[in-house]
Design an enzyme around this catalytic site. Structure first.
Site, PDB file in Angstrom:
ATOM      1  N   ASN A   9       7.372  -5.731   0.935  1.00  0.00           N
ATOM      2  CA  ASN A   9       6.737  -4.777   1.768  1.00  0.00           C
ATOM      3  C   ASN A   9       5.483  -5.225   2.419  1.00  0.00           C
ATOM      4  O   ASN A   9       4.466  -5.689   1.841  1.00  0.00           O
ATOM      5  CB  ASN A   9       6.303  -3.556   0.801  1.00  0.00           C
ATOM      6  CG  ASN A   9       5.961  -2.438   1.476  1.00  0.00           C
ATOM      7  OD1 ASN A   9       5.003  -2.381   2.401  1.00  0.00           O
ATOM      8  ND2 ASN A   9       6.428  -1.370   0.943  1.00  0.00           N
ATOM      9  N   LYS A  10       5.401  -5.279   3.715  1.00  0.00           N
ATOM     10  CA  LYS A  10       4.370  -5.857   4.783  1.00  0.00           C
ATOM     11  C   LYS A  10       3.117  -4.953   4.472  1.00  0.00           C
ATOM     12  O   LYS A  10       2.054  -5.486   4.422  1.00  0.00           O
ATOM     13  CB  LYS A  10       4.715  -6.116   6.141  1.00  0.00           C
ATOM     14  CG  LYS A  10       5.133  -4.906   6.790  1.00  0.00           C
ATOM     15  CD  LYS A  10       5.389  -5.367   8.176  1.00  0.00           C
ATOM     16  CE  LYS A  10       5.651  -4.217   9.434  1.00  0.00           C
ATOM     17  NZ  LYS A  10       6.077  -2.817   8.812  1.00  0.00           N
ATOM     18  N   LYS A  12       2.192  -3.635   1.511  1.00  0.00           N
ATOM     19  CA  LYS A  12       1.543  -3.683   0.310  1.00  0.00           C
ATOM     20  C   LYS A  12       0.710  -5.282   0.388  1.00  0.00           C
ATOM     21  O   LYS A  12      -0.178  -5.573  -0.177  1.00  0.00           O
ATOM     22  CB  LYS A  12       2.713  -3.768  -0.829  1.00  0.00           C
ATOM     23  CG  LYS A  12       2.930  -2.470  -1.438  1.00  0.00           C
ATOM     24  CD  LYS A  12       3.760  -2.742  -2.491  1.00  0.00           C
ATOM     25  CE  LYS A  12       4.473  -1.372  -3.011  1.00  0.00           C
ATOM     26  NZ  LYS A  12       5.279  -1.767  -4.290  1.00  0.00           N
ATOM     27  N   ASP A  71       3.780  -2.209  -8.716  1.00  0.00           N
ATOM     28  CA  ASP A  71       4.799  -1.057  -8.750  1.00  0.00           C
ATOM     29  C   ASP A  71       4.266   0.208  -8.529  1.00  0.00           C
ATOM     30  O   ASP A  71       3.197   0.407  -9.296  1.00  0.00           O
ATOM     31  CB  ASP A  71       5.716  -1.366  -9.906  1.00  0.00           C
ATOM     32  CG  ASP A  71       7.010  -0.126  -9.741  1.00  0.00           C
ATOM     33  OD1 ASP A  71       7.717  -0.620  -8.715  1.00  0.00           O
ATOM     34  OD2 ASP A  71       7.156   0.670 -10.379  1.00  0.00           O
ATOM     35  N   PHE A 154       2.891   3.934   6.501  1.00  0.00           N
ATOM     36  CA  PHE A 154       3.234   3.527   4.883  1.00  0.00           C
ATOM     37  C   PHE A 154       3.682   4.672   4.038  1.00  0.00           C
ATOM     38  O   PHE A 154       2.932   5.596   4.087  1.00  0.00           O
ATOM     39  CB  PHE A 154       2.288   2.632   4.594  1.00  0.00           C
ATOM     40  CG  PHE A 154       2.531   2.247   3.072  1.00  0.00           C
ATOM     41  CD1 PHE A 154       3.872   1.761   2.648  1.00  0.00           C
ATOM     42  CD2 PHE A 154       1.784   1.902   2.339  1.00  0.00           C
ATOM     43  CE1 PHE A 154       4.260   1.677   1.369  1.00  0.00           C
ATOM     44  CE2 PHE A 154       1.679   1.349   0.952  1.00  0.00           C
ATOM     45  CZ  PHE A 154       3.254   1.255   0.798  1.00  0.00           C
ATOM     46  N   GLY A 155       4.952   4.674   3.785  1.00  0.00           N
ATOM     47  CA  GLY A 155       5.416   5.612   2.714  1.00  0.00           C
ATOM     48  C   GLY A 155       4.826   7.325   2.829  1.00  0.00           C
ATOM     49  O   GLY A 155       5.136   7.931   4.061  1.00  0.00           O
ATOM     50  N   LYS A 177      -9.294   3.401   2.974  1.00  0.00           N
ATOM     51  CA  LYS A 177      -8.073   3.717   2.132  1.00  0.00           C
ATOM     52  C   LYS A 177      -8.057   2.651   0.673  1.00  0.00           C
ATOM     53  O   LYS A 177      -8.056   3.274  -0.381  1.00  0.00           O
ATOM     54  CB  LYS A 177      -6.761   3.536   2.621  1.00  0.00           C
ATOM     55  CG  LYS A 177      -5.564   3.758   1.592  1.00  0.00           C
ATOM     56  CD  LYS A 177      -4.197   3.635   2.148  1.00  0.00           C
ATOM     57  CE  LYS A 177      -3.206   3.393   1.072  1.00  0.00           C
ATOM     58  NZ  LYS A 177      -1.697   3.260   1.637  1.00  0.00           N
TER      59      LYS A 177
HETATM   60  P1  IMP Z   1       7.914   0.056  -5.203  1.00  0.00           P
HETATM   61  O1  IMP Z   1       8.294  -1.044  -4.201  1.00  0.00           O
HETATM   62  O2  IMP Z   1       9.127   0.381  -5.979  1.00  0.00           O
HETATM   63  O3  IMP Z   1       6.678  -0.159  -5.638  1.00  0.00           O
HETATM   64  O4  IMP Z   1       8.106   1.290  -4.149  1.00  0.00           O
HETATM   65  C1  IMP Z   1       6.693   2.063  -3.945  1.00  0.00           C
HETATM   66  C2  IMP Z   1       6.835   3.234  -2.919  1.00  0.00           C
HETATM   67  O5  IMP Z   1       6.056   4.262  -3.212  1.00  0.00           O
HETATM   68  C3  IMP Z   1       6.698   2.842  -1.702  1.00  0.00           C
HETATM   69  O6  IMP Z   1       7.808   2.530  -0.955  1.00  0.00           O
HETATM   70  C4  IMP Z   1       6.163   3.967  -0.943  1.00  0.00           C
HETATM   71  O7  IMP Z   1       7.195   5.097  -0.599  1.00  0.00           O
HETATM   72  C5  IMP Z   1       5.273   4.757  -2.106  1.00  0.00           C
HETATM   73  N1  IMP Z   1       4.054   4.320  -2.165  1.00  0.00           N
HETATM   74  C6  IMP Z   1       3.321   3.586  -3.029  1.00  0.00           C
HETATM   75  N2  IMP Z   1       2.213   3.296  -2.689  1.00  0.00           N
HETATM   76  C7  IMP Z   1       1.879   3.800  -1.495  1.00  0.00           C
HETATM   77  C8  IMP Z   1       0.813   3.965  -0.691  1.00  0.00           C
HETATM   78  O8  IMP Z   1      -0.172   3.616  -0.729  1.00  0.00           O
HETATM   79  N3  IMP Z   1       1.121   4.846   0.401  1.00  0.00           N
HETATM   80  C9  IMP Z   1       2.091   5.453   0.727  1.00  0.00           C
HETATM   81  N4  IMP Z   1       3.300   5.399  -0.032  1.00  0.00           N
HETATM   82  C10 IMP Z   1       3.153   4.408  -1.363  1.00  0.00           C
END
Ligand code: IMP
Length: 201
Positions: A9-10, A12, A71, A154-155, A177
Site C-alpha cells: 500500500n503506497k 502506508k 495492520d 486513502f481509505g 495527520k
Molecule cells: P490492511 O491493509 O488490512 O491493514 O487494511 C487497512 C485498511 O484500513 C485500508 O485499506 C483502509 O481502508 C483502512 N485504513 C487504515 N488506515 C487508514 C488511514 O490512515 N486512513 C484511511 N483508511 C485507513
C-alpha cells in the site's frame, strides 16, 4: 538497521517512512519491490495484532531480514466495531475506497452526528529473523461525516472527522495527520520499545 516495510500500500509506505524517519534516521527502509516480493499475504487472523504478525513474519522469512508491518482499520462504535479487520474489503473483494465509504455512509443513514463516533486502530509489528517481535498499538478517535470531504484518497480519510483540527483526515496535511494518527501513535510507542530492545540486547 535495515528494515523491510511489509506492505504494497503506497499510502502506508509513505506514512510509515515519513514517521519512522522523523523518529530516527538510522533506519534503512526497504520496500517489497527492493526485496523482490510480489505475492499477496492472506490475512486470516481476526485481530489487528494477529494480522500484523502474519505480514511481518511472512516478509521476514522471505529474505531473512527484520520486517515491519502495519495492520489497521476503522472501528465504528454504533456498528459494533465494524468494519474492523475487514476495513480494506468492507464492500467486497476488489472494492475501491469510495465503495467502502459509500457502504459506511449508507449504514449510518439517519444516525445523528454525536452518535457517529469511531476510531482508527493500527498495530505495528516488527519481526526479527531470530523470532523476536516488537509490537505496538495506536488509536485515533473521531466521528464519521455525512459525506466525504477533502482531497486525500486513502481509505476512509475523507469520512473521518478529527474534532481537534475540525477537519477530515483527507483535509489535513500529511504531517498534521501523521502527528495524531493511529499509525503515528503506534509508531511512537514502537520506537520507544525498539530503543529499549536495542538497549537490553
Ligand atoms: P490492511 O491493509 O488490512 O491493514 O487494511 C487497512 C485498511 O484500513 C485500508 O485499506 C483502509 O481502508 C483502512 N485504513 C487504515 N488506515 C487508514 C488511514 O490512515 N486512513 C484511511 N483508511 C485507513
Amino acid at each position: 538497521m535495515k528494515l523491510v516495510l511489509a506492505t504494497h500500500n503506497k499510502h502506508k509506505i509513505q506514512e510509515m517512512s515519513d514517521i519512522l524517519k522523523s523518529i530516527n534516521n538510522d533506519f534503512e527502509l526497504l520496500s517489497l519491490d527492493d526485496i523482490g516480493f510480489t505475492g499477496d499475504i492472506v490475512e486470516y487472523a481476526d485481530t489487528f495484532e494477529g494480522n500484523s504478525l502474519i505480514k511481518a513474519k511472512t516478509i521476514s522469512d522471505f529474505r531473512g531480514l527484520p520486517s515491519i508491518a502495519d495492520d489497521s482499520g476503522l472501528m465504528v462504535d454504533i456498528l459494533g466495531g465494524t468494519p474492523g479487520v475487514y476495513s480494506a474489503r468492507f464492500a467486497g473483494e476488489g472494492c475501491s475506497s469510495s465503495d467502502n465509504n459509500d457502504k459506511l455512509l449508507r449504514l449510518l443513514q439517519g444516525v445523528e452526528f454525536d452518535k457517529r463516533t469511531a476510531r482508527f486502530v493500527s498495530v505495528i509489528t516488527l519481526y526479527m529473523p531470530n523470532g523476536d517481535t516488537i509490537s505496538a498499538r495506536g488509536e485515533c478517535e473521531g466521528l464519521i461525516t455525512f459525506s466525504p470531504k477533502g482531497n486525500g484518497t486513502f481509505g476512509y480519510d475523507p469520512v473521518f472527522y478529527y474534532p481537534t483540527y475540525g477537519k477530515t483526515f483527507a483535509e489535513m496535511s500529511p504531517s498534521e495527520k501523521n502527528n495524531v494518527s493511529h499509525r503515528g501513535n503506534a509508531l511512537k510507542i514502537f520506537a520507544k520499545k525498539l530503543l529499549y530492545y536495542k538497549f537490553i540486547s
